[in-house]
Design a protein around this motif. Structure first.
Motif, PDB file in Angstrom:
ATOM      1  N   GLY A 210      11.877 -12.541   1.575  1.00 46.29           N
ATOM      2  CA  GLY A 210      12.384 -11.344   0.909  1.00 46.29           C
ATOM      3  C   GLY A 210      11.421 -10.181   0.977  1.00 46.29           C
ATOM      4  O   GLY A 210      11.818  -9.036   1.198  1.00 46.29           O
ATOM      5  N   THR A 211      10.133 -10.458   0.781  1.00 48.03           N
ATOM      6  CA  THR A 211       9.117  -9.397   0.836  1.00 48.03           C
ATOM      7  C   THR A 211       8.944  -8.867   2.252  1.00 48.03           C
ATOM      8  O   THR A 211       8.810  -7.658   2.470  1.00 48.03           O
ATOM      9  N   TYR A 212       8.954  -9.778   3.212  1.00 48.33           N
ATOM     10  CA  TYR A 212       8.633  -9.410   4.591  1.00 48.33           C
ATOM     11  C   TYR A 212       9.791  -8.737   5.324  1.00 48.33           C
ATOM     12  O   TYR A 212       9.607  -8.162   6.390  1.00 48.33           O
ATOM     13  N   ARG A 213      10.975  -8.789   4.722  1.00 48.01           N
ATOM     14  CA  ARG A 213      12.163  -8.250   5.391  1.00 48.01           C
ATOM     15  C   ARG A 213      11.980  -6.786   5.779  1.00 48.01           C
ATOM     16  O   ARG A 213      12.491  -6.332   6.794  1.00 48.01           O
ATOM     17  N   THR A 214      11.231  -6.043   4.976  1.00 45.43           N
ATOM     18  CA  THR A 214      10.986  -4.628   5.271  1.00 45.43           C
ATOM     19  C   THR A 214       9.573  -4.392   5.808  1.00 45.43           C
ATOM     20  O   THR A 214       9.120  -3.255   5.886  1.00 45.43           O
ATOM     21  N   ALA A 244      11.112  -1.261  11.800  1.00 46.71           N
ATOM     22  CA  ALA A 244      11.060   0.198  11.707  1.00 46.71           C
ATOM     23  C   ALA A 244      10.273   0.641  10.484  1.00 46.71           C
ATOM     24  O   ALA A 244      10.309  -0.010   9.424  1.00 46.71           O
ATOM     25  N   LEU A 245       9.553   1.740  10.627  1.00 50.28           N
ATOM     26  CA  LEU A 245       8.811   2.346   9.525  1.00 50.28           C
ATOM     27  C   LEU A 245       9.400   3.727   9.247  1.00 50.28           C
ATOM     28  O   LEU A 245       9.312   4.619  10.099  1.00 50.28           O
ATOM     29  N   PRO A 246      10.014   3.913   8.090  1.00 47.19           N
ATOM     30  CA  PRO A 246      10.572   5.235   7.778  1.00 47.19           C
ATOM     31  C   PRO A 246       9.476   6.302   7.768  1.00 47.19           C
ATOM     32  O   PRO A 246       8.372   6.081   7.249  1.00 47.19           O
ATOM     33  N   LEU A 255       4.468  11.565   7.050  1.00 48.18           N
ATOM     34  CA  LEU A 255       3.808  10.460   6.367  1.00 48.18           C
ATOM     35  C   LEU A 255       4.521   9.159   6.722  1.00 48.18           C
ATOM     36  O   LEU A 255       5.758   9.092   6.692  1.00 48.18           O
ATOM     37  N   VAL A 256       3.743   8.137   7.072  1.00 46.98           N
ATOM     38  CA  VAL A 256       4.289   6.821   7.396  1.00 46.98           C
ATOM     39  C   VAL A 256       3.502   5.774   6.607  1.00 46.98           C
ATOM     40  O   VAL A 256       2.270   5.759   6.652  1.00 46.98           O
ATOM     41  N   GLU A 257       4.206   4.916   5.867  1.00 47.23           N
ATOM     42  CA  GLU A 257       3.568   3.821   5.152  1.00 47.23           C
ATOM     43  C   GLU A 257       3.473   2.631   6.091  1.00 47.23           C
ATOM     44  O   GLU A 257       4.459   1.955   6.375  1.00 47.23           O
ATOM     45  N   VAL A 321       6.669   1.901  14.599  1.00 44.03           N
ATOM     46  CA  VAL A 321       7.235   0.609  14.229  1.00 44.03           C
ATOM     47  C   VAL A 321       6.095  -0.385  14.054  1.00 44.03           C
ATOM     48  O   VAL A 321       4.974  -0.162  14.508  1.00 44.03           O
ATOM     49  N   VAL A 322       6.422  -1.502  13.398  1.00 40.93           N
ATOM     50  CA  VAL A 322       5.470  -2.588  13.189  1.00 40.93           C
ATOM     51  C   VAL A 322       5.727  -3.696  14.207  1.00 40.93           C
ATOM     52  O   VAL A 322       6.869  -4.118  14.393  1.00 40.93           O
ATOM     53  N   ILE A 323       4.669  -4.147  14.856  1.00 41.51           N
ATOM     54  CA  ILE A 323       4.687  -5.401  15.601  1.00 41.51           C
ATOM     55  C   ILE A 323       3.551  -6.252  15.038  1.00 41.51           C
ATOM     56  O   ILE A 323       2.382  -5.883  15.156  1.00 41.51           O
ATOM     57  N   ASP A 324       3.893  -7.348  14.396  1.00 30.13           N
ATOM     58  CA  ASP A 324       2.883  -8.268  13.876  1.00 30.13           C
ATOM     59  C   ASP A 324       2.682  -9.392  14.896  1.00 30.13           C
ATOM     60  O   ASP A 324       3.648 -10.016  15.350  1.00 30.13           O
TER      61      ASP A 324
END
Length: 374
Positions: A210-214, A244-246, A255-257, A321-324
């Motif tokens: 649930g936390t990692y979904r975003t 995606a990072l809004p 600004l990007v979190e 975007v995030v790539i982990d």
């Protein structure tokens, strides 16, 4: 470093053994396939003079009688090869189970297999393993952890049919114990266990999902938190990426979190990369690492250790975007543009030069760790 021969090299534990040895630069183990096991002369030739034979091949699921017969047969075949060997190995290490001798067909078969190996004339290390979990386990086969992770990664909810306490050991710790790798990195051959109930495990993994979904990072307060999260992430890759990072922009700029964590340590750093230059070319056994390109264009490439397929993500600072990076995947980042590339990196731990958990490995290469066979 020890010379090893391995049965079950293509299985869950076998793959993790081979990845750990590959990281450390130890010789690749001699693989004894199930076809090999049927011929005592072939087994004898393959185990001659090695320091350890790791007997990892087994049958975990199926009709109870077939599971029982399969485990006994595999041990008997190996024992026949050991007796035919003119230069016997120094030791056999058997990946047994804590269920051995518990009165079930499976448990009694595992105990019988241990007795057969013990009568081969070669010293036996009968290792009673608890429930193992880790990256790339087969759901509905290797462990409840793998099953819960796959269900959650596909958007479902785990079903718990009867709650009980169990001990969980990460498979890399078991691999180190089996192979005789001393403590000194992200592994622990003492095999520290996590004691947890089945329902609590399902709830913890569901909270991670649930936390990692975003793209937010759940609480990672100890080594089992990190390894459970890495196990979940292995079932998300590559389908769930990129994340995606809004971007929030106004007249002042944007600004990007990039990283939001819910607990635990972490370290953030950034780098610039000139056009055409590649960074990375390594993998991690336990570290969580995040890439976010903030300016320029790049390609992030990844390859699972022992595989040949390369997964590639084109990314741009225009749409961050995030790539982990999944653990045990070699990865790199290449500036594909004409301007300087700016990339933010985040890891879940402070860098320790004594234990960097960074193992050199090119992504695109002809000579790779062999895939292995069961």
């Amino acid at each position: 470093m020890l010379r090893l021969a391995v049965t079950g090299a293509g299985g869950f534990v076998g793959w993790h053994v081979r990845v750990l040895l590959h990281a450390l630069g130890w010789p690749a183990p001699t693989v004894i396939s199930r076809t090999d096991l049927a011929d005592p002369a072939v087994v004898a030739q393959k185990v001659a003079g090695v320091d350890r034979v790791l007997h990892l091949a087994g049958v975990n699921r199926g009709e109870p009688a077939d599971v029982a017969a399969g485990n006994v047969q595999l041990a008997a075949q190996l024992a026949n090869g050991l007796r035919a060997c003119a230069e016997p190995p120094a030791k056999v290490v058997y990946a047994n189970s804590v269920q051995a001798g518990n009165g079930t067909l499976y448990g009694d078969a595992k105990a019988t297999a241990a007795a057969i190996l013990g009568a081969s004339g070669v010293p036996l290390d009968d290792l009673l393993l608890p429930n193992l979990y880790g990256e790339h386990g087969r759901p509905w086969y290797n462990s409840a952890v793998a099953t819960f992770c796959r269900v959650l990664a596909e958007g479902g909810q785990p079903e718990v049919h009867g709650d009980r306490e169990m001990d969980l050991v990460h498979v890399t710790d078991a691999a180190a114990r089996l192979a005789g790798v001393p403590e000194g990195g992200s592994w622990d051959p003492a095999m520290p266990a996590l004691r947890i109930g089945v329902r609590a495990l399902a709830d913890q993994l569901a909270a991670y999902a649930g936390t990692y979904r975003t793209g937010e990072i759940p609480p990672l307060r100890d080594r089992h938190d990190v390894r459970l999260f890495n196990t979940y992430r292995s079932h998300c890759f590559p389908a769930h990426y990129p994340l995606a990072l809004p971007t929030r922009a106004d007249a002042r700029g944007a600004l990007v979190e990039t990283v939001k964590t819910h607990g635990g340590t972490g370290q953030t750093f950034s780098s610039t990369t000139r056009p055409g230059i590649t960074r990375g070319e390594h993998f991690h056994l336990a570290k969580v690492e995040r890439f976010v390109v903030l300016r320029g264009t790049a390609e992030i490439s990844l390859r699972r250790i022992g595989d040949t397929e390369v997964v590639r993500f084109p990314v741009s600072g225009d749409e961050p975007v995030v790539i982990d990076m999944p653990t045990m995947w070699a990865h790199n980042l290449t500036n594909t543009g004409t301007d300087e590339l700016l990339t933010l990196f985040w890891t879940n731990e402070l860098f320790d030069p004594e234990r960097p958990d960074t193992w050199p490995e090119p992504v695109d290469v002809e000579h790779r760790m062999p895939a292995g066979v069961q």
